[in-house]
Design an enzyme around this catalytic site. Sequence first.
Site, mmCIF file in Angstrom:
data_model
loop_
_atom_site.group_PDB
_atom_site.id
_atom_site.type_symbol
_atom_site.label_atom_id
_atom_site.label_comp_id
_atom_site.label_asym_id
_atom_site.label_seq_id
_atom_site.Cartn_x
_atom_site.Cartn_y
_atom_site.Cartn_z
ATOM 1 N N LYS A 157 0.855 -1.199 0.000
ATOM 2 C CA LYS A 157 0.000 0.000 0.000
ATOM 3 C C LYS A 157 0.880 1.234 0.000
ATOM 4 C CE LYS A 157 -4.479 0.785 0.105
ATOM 5 N NZ LYS A 157 -5.514 -0.103 -0.455
ATOM 6 N N GLY A 190 -20.961 6.307 2.525
ATOM 7 C CA GLY A 190 -20.077 6.653 1.408
ATOM 8 C C GLY A 190 -20.847 6.587 0.108
ATOM 9 N N GLY A 206 -18.902 6.891 -3.058
ATOM 10 C CA GLY A 206 -17.812 6.953 -4.031
ATOM 11 C C GLY A 206 -17.854 5.738 -4.934
ATOM 12 N N ASN A 207 -16.698 5.370 -5.452
ATOM 13 C CA ASN A 207 -16.624 4.269 -6.425
ATOM 14 C C ASN A 207 -17.261 2.988 -5.906
ATOM 15 O OD1 ASN A 207 -14.598 1.752 -7.175
ATOM 16 N ND2 ASN A 207 -15.333 2.898 -8.933
HETATM 17 P P1 NAD Z 1 -13.989 7.248 -2.983
HETATM 18 O O1 NAD Z 1 -12.983 8.294 -2.690
HETATM 19 O O2 NAD Z 1 -14.451 7.035 -4.384
HETATM 20 O O3 NAD Z 1 -15.328 7.518 -2.105
HETATM 21 C C1 NAD Z 1 -15.296 7.680 -0.742
HETATM 22 C C2 NAD Z 1 -16.701 8.093 -0.310
HETATM 23 O O4 NAD Z 1 -16.751 8.165 1.103
HETATM 24 C C3 NAD Z 1 -17.124 9.457 -0.828
HETATM 25 O O5 NAD Z 1 -18.499 9.406 -1.156
HETATM 26 C C4 NAD Z 1 -16.916 10.361 0.376
HETATM 27 O O6 NAD Z 1 -17.772 11.493 0.351
HETATM 28 C C5 NAD Z 1 -17.319 9.412 1.480
HETATM 29 N N1 NAD Z 1 -16.822 9.768 2.800
HETATM 30 C C6 NAD Z 1 -15.574 10.151 3.174
HETATM 31 N N2 NAD Z 1 -15.549 10.376 4.495
HETATM 32 C C7 NAD Z 1 -16.796 10.134 4.953
HETATM 33 C C8 NAD Z 1 -17.405 10.174 6.229
HETATM 34 N N3 NAD Z 1 -16.726 10.524 7.316
HETATM 35 N N4 NAD Z 1 -18.722 9.852 6.324
HETATM 36 C C9 NAD Z 1 -19.428 9.485 5.241
HETATM 37 N N5 NAD Z 1 -18.903 9.427 4.014
HETATM 38 C C10 NAD Z 1 -17.614 9.744 3.879
HETATM 39 O O7 NAD Z 1 -13.429 5.913 -2.353
HETATM 40 P P2 NAD Z 1 -13.769 4.420 -2.743
HETATM 41 O O8 NAD Z 1 -12.859 3.993 -3.819
HETATM 42 O O9 NAD Z 1 -15.235 4.275 -2.919
HETATM 43 O O10 NAD Z 1 -13.284 3.674 -1.421
HETATM 44 C C11 NAD Z 1 -14.091 3.610 -0.261
HETATM 45 C C12 NAD Z 1 -13.474 2.614 0.702
HETATM 46 O O11 NAD Z 1 -13.350 1.343 0.045
HETATM 47 C C13 NAD Z 1 -12.062 2.924 1.204
HETATM 48 O O12 NAD Z 1 -11.934 2.399 2.511
HETATM 49 C C14 NAD Z 1 -11.176 2.158 0.251
HETATM 50 O O13 NAD Z 1 -9.904 1.860 0.817
HETATM 51 C C15 NAD Z 1 -12.007 0.907 0.093
HETATM 52 N N6 NAD Z 1 -11.691 0.137 -1.118
HETATM 53 C C16 NAD Z 1 -11.804 0.677 -2.349
HETATM 54 C C17 NAD Z 1 -11.530 -0.092 -3.467
HETATM 55 C C18 NAD Z 1 -11.711 0.431 -4.854
HETATM 56 O O14 NAD Z 1 -11.494 -0.338 -5.798
HETATM 57 N N7 NAD Z 1 -12.152 1.653 -5.041
HETATM 58 C C19 NAD Z 1 -11.080 -1.407 -3.306
HETATM 59 C C20 NAD Z 1 -10.987 -1.943 -2.028
HETATM 60 C C21 NAD Z 1 -11.295 -1.150 -0.937
#
Ligand code: NAD
Length: 428
Positions: free
Chosen positions: A107, A219, A221-222
């Site tokens: 990481k 959340g 996001g993605n």
């Molecule tokens: P992202 O940046 O696309 O989205 C994050 C989301 O969380 C956003 O909507 C943001 O507004 C919201 N957020 C942030 N802080 C917050 C809070 N305190 N309360 C409520 N919402 C909050 O990120 P992502 O890619 O969707 O990743 C989210 C989680 O999943 C992370 O822990 C990441 O490590 C994990 N993850 C992501 C992937 C991937 O492929 N994208 C893979 C494995 C794990």
Amino acid sequence: MAEGSFNPFKMAQQQFDAIAENIGLDEATRALLRNPEREYHFNIPIRMDDGSYKVFRGFRCQHNDARGPSKGGIRFHPQETIDTVRALSMWMTWKTAVVDIPLGGGKGGVICDPHNLSMREQEALCRGWVRQIARNIGPLQDVPAPDVMTTGQHMLWMLDEYEKITGIKAPGLITGKPLGMGGSLGRTEATGYGAIYTLREALKDLNIDTKNTTASFQGFGNVSQYAIKLYQEYGGKAICVSSWDNKDQKSYSFKKSDGIDLEQLLSITNRFGEIDKDAAKEMGYEVLPGNEWINQEVDILVPAAMENQINAETVINIKDTVKFIVEGANGPTTPEADKIIAEKGIWMIPDFLANAGGVTCSYFEQVQCNLNYFWTKEEVLEKLDKKMTDAYHAVADLSKSRKVYMRDAAYMISVSRVAEACKMRGWV
Ligand code: NAD
């Protein structure tokens, strides 16, 4: 990204220690796996748009590479800490092992806030990160990917810098690349869809029709967006989502009891996954405090934002209606909360299983880059579904046969596989 006194690395070590004890791991293997094999800390000096210079702090941790090259994302976050990176690199080792792909765990991160950086400054940061670590990463060494607040564009700048330094084309260096530039179809959907594939299997096991279920997501996001998409396609009703509001520096929950309209919410969401609360109010959403997502009377909770969200304080707010927790985020639940969740009999699909779809598809991306032949989206998603379904059943079967909590069962499988690889290599 550690909040207050919460330390994700301590939590990752605590989880590991309990499993090491449970499976009777010898002292040397415990010592090897309790800490990253290698870690790099470095400065990244950048010329800012106003002509001034600023120095950012970057990290890369390679937790374990006994089963293959280290693999894991790079986060850009103002509260990034080395302990968060260490924890996440350890979880990546368990994640690649639980879905049984030939990769280890790594990481990276940079302490920065992309909200306050122009695209040119972000490009300089990406290239600077690679210049500091180019000798220690590579397609057969350590393969980075996007994570919180980094995208395919960031990955391509990093790849370009690496290829300039090494003088070779190396598309397998990095995954999450844009389509047409070595990226895989299905990668954008992979983590969210992967989580819902595991949920689908869990619901099937309990003879519950997805159409009769409701869910609340933290959340937007993605991960969350695609998890909601597939969950809704399977007929489930998502009634609440939460997201961060950068202007107010706090989160909000957005609720519609008859089900949120995904496309409509996406139209008022920025590229950081932040929902415009005024626009949401106009569209008829109840705008509630950020922690309300967990208080909902739903069947399923999907924490998909960040770590330490279901903890000793918040776990008591989980309603008795909740039957499943699907951890989209990494480390959203603390060990104290796990105990209560286990007592309540909630079926937990733990993070390094539930969100392993992303790294599985990244592995497919590497395979396709090596073949220089790209699969259709249907092929990618079909292979992803199979991997996630098989991994889910292996964990669920062990959990049922040994009567252990799902997270413990997942750990038992992963830690045993990694320990075995270290032993076979003669490391311990
Ligand atoms: P992202 O940046 O696309 O989205 C994050 C989301 O969380 C956003 O909507 C943001 O507004 C919201 N957020 C942030 N802080 C917050 C809070 N305190 N309360 C409520 N919402 C909050 O990120 P992502 O890619 O969707 O990743 C989210 C989680 O999943 C992370 O822990 C990441 O490590 C994990 N993850 C992501 C992937 C991937 O492929 N994208 C893979 C494995 C794990």
